[in-house]
Design an enzyme around this catalytic site. Structure first.
Site, PDB file in Angstrom:
ATOM      1  N   GLY A  96      -3.959  -2.525   1.676  1.00 44.01           N
ATOM      2  CA  GLY A  96      -3.992  -1.385   0.670  1.00 44.01           C
ATOM      3  C   GLY A  96      -2.821  -0.795   0.898  1.00 44.01           C
ATOM      4  O   GLY A  96      -1.448  -1.492   1.361  1.00 44.01           O
ATOM      5  N   GLU A  97      -2.656   0.338   1.264  1.00 46.39           N
ATOM      6  CA  GLU A  97      -1.515   1.368   1.399  1.00 46.39           C
ATOM      7  C   GLU A  97      -0.255   1.335   0.265  1.00 46.39           C
ATOM      8  O   GLU A  97       0.404   2.314  -0.105  1.00 46.39           O
ATOM      9  CB  GLU A  97      -0.711   0.896   2.379  1.00 46.39           C
TER      10      GLU A  97
END
Lengths: 337, 337
Positions: free
Chosen positions: B299-300
């Site tokens: 993610g991120e």
């Protein structure tokens, strides 16, 4: 590798969550022999050569395009120029055996073994001495680059007819049939593909390369740029430099290099699986898992240039990310895993 | 798009040989409305929010990690910092609804809708007014970036519990079962996965979101960062900016955005298919074909950052490569094709 693997576990992310980036970072750590590898000096080595088998009309592009494209490289207008600029890699172009004399240029290294190979349907593409010479040239080229500073190298090719030679090498070394390993190269019709397979069959029948003798395979059905790229891989491995290989032609060179010295495989990173049919099978045969699959089939090292970027992403995340210990981030699932 | 497609045919390479790079270049040309698109100003927008459903113990990471990771972002130590630096993208971090107050920082935009969503197993995660507010905040954030100069934008997320919300959104909108769309997030056991599926089932039974009303779906089983990212997509599309989306959570936001306005799909580039089970199905459901598959699940926006690079490679080759007319290269197979 163990050091890098341990650090990957300490970084502020769920363990394993960077997937292939983690994998490639650990491999590069092993190759460079340090837990905190670096990728600062990057080079693409692009080798060009002509192929006598073009006389058999195996594709749609005239032999002259090899030299014309090298000129395009030297003017900075080809795909590999654009992508090398983007990834910050210097590019070295090598004339391994283009059929004409190229205009001298400071970006061009001339290691011409001959003015193109001979037509492998009529006999060996080159002599064993020429095969050795092409390997040695590749080793020399990469060794020169190592001296300039080199943390990772990518390989690329230019040579009208070289998917035909690459298919022949793969068939010769693996025992697979010409039909299994032959694809459409730069784009040919069904009928042309049938003809190309026949040409490869004939080359194998005429030359009967011994699969146990990779140098003989290179000589009988190979190419000068393919031998040169195999030399680059051997030289890079010897110098502990990771080699990011491009598509089908670099793959054929890797087949030769790894047949000569199986440990070389550990130094090779397969950038992508190309759209050339047979490439996936070739990588699988060597036990190499490509990083990407972008339906590319241009050659020149274009896929390898993108692979350099992914390899660098792996190394940068390994080296630059903060660890749990350096931050206030709870180890959560990692601690419990 | 037609202009870009025609130019791809004129470039010194076999037609189509850059595969997905050509495809993405043509898409971006269409989005930017020019045959010679540009990618100079790049931004990653990373939105964070907390999730009440974490009370149900759906994963291994405590809620506090959301705020801790935002702090890590602001110190430059997370994966997204490293990869954004590599691709030359500025990063904008947005507090959409973190459960605690974050230390003010010039890199942090505060659009906090609330201190985390409510537990969706007990009722709606947020009110419809809050869902609207989160969408509007996303539109505002991207609009501000557009004013600073923006050619392409990537999306990323941080929010402990947000794979649970994303699976619930996908199930609600698609009619697929919780079991089909639920994966292991940051890494859970078989037993934990079974529990996570039960939690999502309960959330859907309690809330009965109407699949025809995407705003209601967002409110009942979504998250503030998911709504914010959907807003980013809507705002980017309206401004003719291509949006490179990350993995499962950005995908859930894209489900909301495209359900609200189906044309948004044409402005979205799927960077990668993540290791989160259900993501491949989610992209397929929207008719989006990912550029890469690197087994990532961090993610991120880490996958989106890599996607920005590939998109830029497509645009650069389209714009910077020489044409046959500009060089002495024979058109070979292209002329005959």
């Amino acid at each position: 590798m163990a050091e890098a693997r341990a650090r990957q576990y300490e970084l502020t992310k769920p363990a394993g969550s960077l997937g292939r980036l983690e994998e490639v970072s650990v491999k590069i750590a092993g190759i460079q022999g340090k837990g905190n590898p670096q990728i600062k000096h990057k080079a693409m080595i692009v080798m060009a050569g002509d192929h006598g088998v073009v006389d058999e009309k195996v594709g749609n592009w005239p032999r002259e395009v090899t030299a014309q494209m090298v000129e395009n490289f030297l003017h900075g207008g080809a795909g590999i120029n654009v992508l090398s600029r983007q990834v910050g890699a210097r590019v070295v172009f090598v004339d391994m055996g283009v059929a004409s004399d190229l205009k001298p240029d400071k970006q061009l290294i001339v290691k011409k073994v001959a003015y193109g190979t001979k037509n492998m349907c009529l006999g060996p593409a080159m002599t064993v001495a020429q095969a050795v010479k092409s390997l040695e040239a590749g080793i020399e080229v990469v060794t020169t680059e190592v001296k300039k500073g080199l943390d990772i190298v990518g390989t690329g090719d230019m040579g009208i007819g070289n998917t035909t030679a690459s298919s022949a090498i793969f068939a010769a070394l693996s025992g697979k049939t010409a039909a299994e390993v032959t694809g459409r190269g730069t784009g040919i019709t069904d009928e042309q593909l049938k003809h190309k397979i026949d040409v490869i069959k004939r080359a194998l029948e005429v030359n009967k390369p011994n699969p146990e003798k990779p140098l003989e395979v290179l000589a009988k059905v190979g190419g000068f740029e393919i031998g040169g790229l195999a030399g680059v891989m051997l030289g890079a491995a010897a110098a502990h430099i990771p080699v990011v290989i491009d598509g089908f032609i670099s793959g054929a060179a890797a087949l030769i290099a790894t047949a000569l010295s199986p440990q070389v495989k550990d130094y090779i990173i397969a950038a992508h699986v190309s759209a050339e049919s047979g490439h996936a099978m070739m990588l699988n045969y060597m036990g190499l898992k490509p990083l990407m699959s972008l339906d590319m089939r241009l050659g020149e090292g274009t896929g390898a240039a993108l692979g350099l970027f992914i390899a660098e992403a792996g190394v940068r995340t390994l080296v630059e990310m903060a660890t749990f210990a350096e931050t206030a981030v709870d180890e959560g699932g990692n601690a419990r895993a």
